[in-house]
Structures are given as C-alpha cells and as structure tokens.
Design a protein around this motif. Structure first.
Motif: not given
Length: 219
Positions: A29-31, A86-92
C-alpha cells in the motif's frame, strides 16, 4: 507427507496467523501510494518467498494424501493472496524504476532504496533507453543537444530527467502520535499533531520521514 491430523498444526497458520502478510500488505500500500520509490523490504520479501515455498509443498502433500478438497482450497486461497501481494509489490517498484530510472541512478538517496537486482535492472533500462535515443534521434541533432539528460550542454542541471513529485497530496493514517512540520525551512512554523488512527490528506514530503519510520502509513 502430511496427514489429516496435521491440519490443525502451525503449518496451516503459516500465512493466516503471521504478521508478515500484514507487513507485506502495508509495504504494498505504501509503495503504491508514494510518488517516489521506497526502501526495498528485502528481509520481508525473503520471508514471504520462504513461506510461499512451504505452503506450496504442503499443498502438494495434502493432494497426494487425499486430504479434503475444502481444506486444500483454504491453503490455496491463502497462498494465492500472498503471491498476489508479493508480485504486486515488486511490480509497482519496477514501474517506478522504469519511470524514474535516470533519477534513481543519479540520486544516492533513491539508489540506496533499491535492491541489488533492481539496481542492475535500472542500469540496464537506462543504458538501453540512452542507446535508443542516441541512435534514433540525438546523433542527428546539433552537438549541443545530444545529451540524454540535458536539454542542451549549457543547462546547469539534468533538466530532461523526470523526478517524483514530492508535493503530491496523499491520504495517510497515523500508527502513533506524531507531530509534523507543515512548512519548509525559513517559512512561518506551523505543525499538525496526529493521534493514532487519524486520517489526513496532506503533501507527501511532509509525512515522508514519518512513513520511513513506520509512524504513518499511506492508504
């Protein structure tokens, strides 16, 4: 192999009871909401990867043992949720690296927030983009205008490099009491005090330090 009697064990709680999923959700969320790239959560990512591998192995064992499909589906739902986060965090993060690749490489502060793999990715993207610009456009322009980073050689700054807009307004929630300075140095001092649970719509750069310390989260 796992048996049906193991279903109430700690293995089933690998994701559901651990705080790592909430920490990963918070980092995501923060990212996603921050205009600049934040500090890479390396330890958290590695723990999440380890937990994903553990649950994947457990699911395979339960399927082989003929465990109730409903129980297996609960494992799979938990696994899917964590993989998505995890994937969404890395993708962002990758999207931000692509958008601000030159800035992230020339700013020591921004570069220090990247993982080693992200630094390699950013450098490769920057090199490929610079090569493309040079071959397709820049080498055909007058010598004074062949820089990838500057409008011309007389420019004092890298005025062709996109940078994150830290004045962007964000919605944030306080995790603890925090006092924030609303103005820049040299301006009339004014502070805002946030109690735990308070919501604010405020400029990102005002809460930047509090986000880094974990006192405030973006939503």
């Amino acid at each position: 192999m796992a048996s049906n009697s193991d279903l109430g064990s700690e293995e089933f709680e690998t994701f559901s009871s651990t705080s790592d999923v909430e920490l990963l959700k918070r980092a995501w969320r923060n990212e996603k909401a921050a205009p600049e790239i934040l500090q890479y959560e390396g330890a958290l990512v590695e723990r999440a990867k380890g937990q994903i591998e553990l649950v994947e192995a457990n699911i395979e064992d339960y399927v082989e043992d003929g465990t109730d499909p409903l129980i297996v589906s609960l494992y799979q739902m938990d696994l899917d949720r964590t993989q998505f986060l995890l994937r969404s965090y890395l993708r962002v993060r990758l999207l931000k690296i692509e958008k601000f690749m030159f800035h992230n490489l020339k700013s020591e502060e921004a570069e220090s927030r990247l993982s080693e793999q992200e630094k390699v990715f950013a450098k490769r993207c920057a090199d490929d983009l610079a090569k493309h610009f040079e071959e397709s456009v820049l080498l055909k322009l007058p010598e004074n205008y062949q820089s990838v980073l500057k409008q011309s050689l007389i420019s004092e700054t890298d005025d062709m490099v996109p940078e994150p807009h830290l004045d962007t307004f964000v919605v944030c929630k306080s995790n603890d009491f925090v006092s924030l300075n609303l103005y820049e140095e040299g301006e009339s001092p004014e502070t805002v005090e946030m109690e735990r649970g308070d919501l604010y719509f405020i400029r990102y750069k005002i809460v930047k330090g509090a986000i880094e310390s974990g006192k405030i989260d973006l939503i």
